[in-house]
Enzyme design. Sequence first.
Site, mmCIF file in Angstrom:
data_model
loop_
_atom_site.group_PDB
_atom_site.id
_atom_site.type_symbol
_atom_site.label_atom_id
_atom_site.label_comp_id
_atom_site.label_asym_id
_atom_site.label_seq_id
_atom_site.Cartn_x
_atom_site.Cartn_y
_atom_site.Cartn_z
ATOM 1 N N LYS A 244 24.216 11.075 18.867
ATOM 2 C CA LYS A 244 23.414 10.611 19.434
ATOM 3 C C LYS A 244 23.304 9.145 20.078
ATOM 4 O O LYS A 244 22.206 9.079 20.645
ATOM 5 C CB LYS A 244 21.765 11.081 19.145
ATOM 6 C CG LYS A 244 22.558 12.876 18.609
ATOM 7 C CD LYS A 244 20.046 13.048 18.910
ATOM 8 C CE LYS A 244 19.401 13.035 17.755
ATOM 9 N NZ LYS A 244 18.219 13.436 17.689
ATOM 10 N N LYS B 80 21.766 7.020 18.055
ATOM 11 C CA LYS B 80 20.429 6.637 17.588
ATOM 12 C C LYS B 80 20.549 6.540 15.474
ATOM 13 O O LYS B 80 21.870 6.675 14.875
ATOM 14 C CB LYS B 80 19.177 7.442 16.894
ATOM 15 C CG LYS B 80 18.835 8.206 18.845
ATOM 16 C CD LYS B 80 17.627 9.608 18.479
ATOM 17 C CE LYS B 80 16.781 8.777 18.186
ATOM 18 N NZ LYS B 80 15.060 9.740 19.480
HETATM 19 N N1 C2G Z 1 8.126 13.498 21.568
HETATM 20 C C1 C2G Z 1 6.984 14.147 22.487
HETATM 21 N N2 C2G Z 1 5.949 12.987 22.829
HETATM 22 C C2 C2G Z 1 6.519 12.248 22.502
HETATM 23 C C3 C2G Z 1 7.555 11.719 21.403
HETATM 24 C C4 C2G Z 1 7.788 12.904 21.043
HETATM 25 O O1 C2G Z 1 6.256 15.057 22.537
HETATM 26 N N3 C2G Z 1 5.146 10.446 22.969
HETATM 27 C C5 C2G Z 1 9.012 14.681 21.346
HETATM 28 C C6 C2G Z 1 10.248 14.807 22.182
HETATM 29 O O2 C2G Z 1 10.114 15.348 23.375
HETATM 30 C C7 C2G Z 1 11.150 15.727 21.730
HETATM 31 C C8 C2G Z 1 9.723 15.428 20.041
HETATM 32 O O3 C2G Z 1 8.513 14.931 19.953
HETATM 33 O O4 C2G Z 1 10.463 17.024 21.855
HETATM 34 C C9 C2G Z 1 11.338 15.353 18.977
HETATM 35 O O5 C2G Z 1 11.452 13.452 19.868
HETATM 36 P P1 C2G Z 1 13.006 12.535 18.668
HETATM 37 O O6 C2G Z 1 12.770 12.903 17.083
HETATM 38 O O7 C2G Z 1 13.106 11.641 19.365
HETATM 39 O O8 C2G Z 1 14.042 13.625 19.175
HETATM 40 P P2 C2G Z 1 14.823 13.189 20.138
HETATM 41 O O9 C2G Z 1 15.920 12.451 19.513
HETATM 42 O O10 C2G Z 1 14.703 13.517 21.305
HETATM 43 O O11 C2G Z 1 16.067 14.673 19.032
HETATM 44 O O12 C2G Z 1 18.716 18.787 19.851
HETATM 45 C C10 C2G Z 1 17.367 18.107 20.316
HETATM 46 C C11 C2G Z 1 17.484 16.839 19.851
HETATM 47 O O13 C2G Z 1 18.053 16.505 18.230
HETATM 48 C C12 C2G Z 1 16.416 15.950 19.960
#
Ligand code: C2G
Length: 133
Positions: free
Chosen positions: A44, A46
């Site tokens: 990703k 990341k």
């Molecule tokens: N999230 C949220 N509010 C925030 C930050 C994050 O609602 N202030 C939600 C994101 O929208 C996501 C979840 O928390 O649904 C996890 O966020 P991340 O850890 O950043 O996940 P991400 O890297 O986007 O990975 O296959 C899908 C991916 O693995 C998602």
Amino acid sequence: MKIILTYGTFDLFHVGHVRLLQRLRDLGDHLIVGVSTDAFNAKKGKRATMAYSDRAEIVGALRYVDQVIPEHDWPQKITDIQKYNVSIFGMGDDWAGKFDELKAYCDVVYLPRTEGISTTSLKSTIYERNVAA
Ligand code: C2G
């Protein structure tokens, strides 16, 4: 039993993550969270601060989370939906529309993100208050 599924990195676990998982759990009876492995995060583009094992342990400790599985790659979602008999797949709305193809297998919801908090902003704050000072 209504099973809910979501995925994420959940690095530097914060209130935005908590509120998303709480709202998803409230949609059904059993919440499964796919936590991105370190290898998948590399895909990703990341690099999580915390190792997969720690991130998975933190997510699994939440009262809203019933099961944690590793997220190894993008295509596993369909397999997981079928394997776990998922009723609803949910993500925060920064992903709005990105997983609509899953509507062929289950309901898909995108919930409003929690404003004002993100792993990236936490990293910046830590840097500014400690390294840059
Ligand atoms: N999230 C949220 N509010 C925030 C930050 C994050 O609602 N202030 C939600 C994101 O929208 C996501 C979840 O928390 O649904 C996890 O966020 P991340 O850890 O950043 O996940 P991400 O890297 O986007 O990975 O296959 C899908 C991916 O693995 C998602």
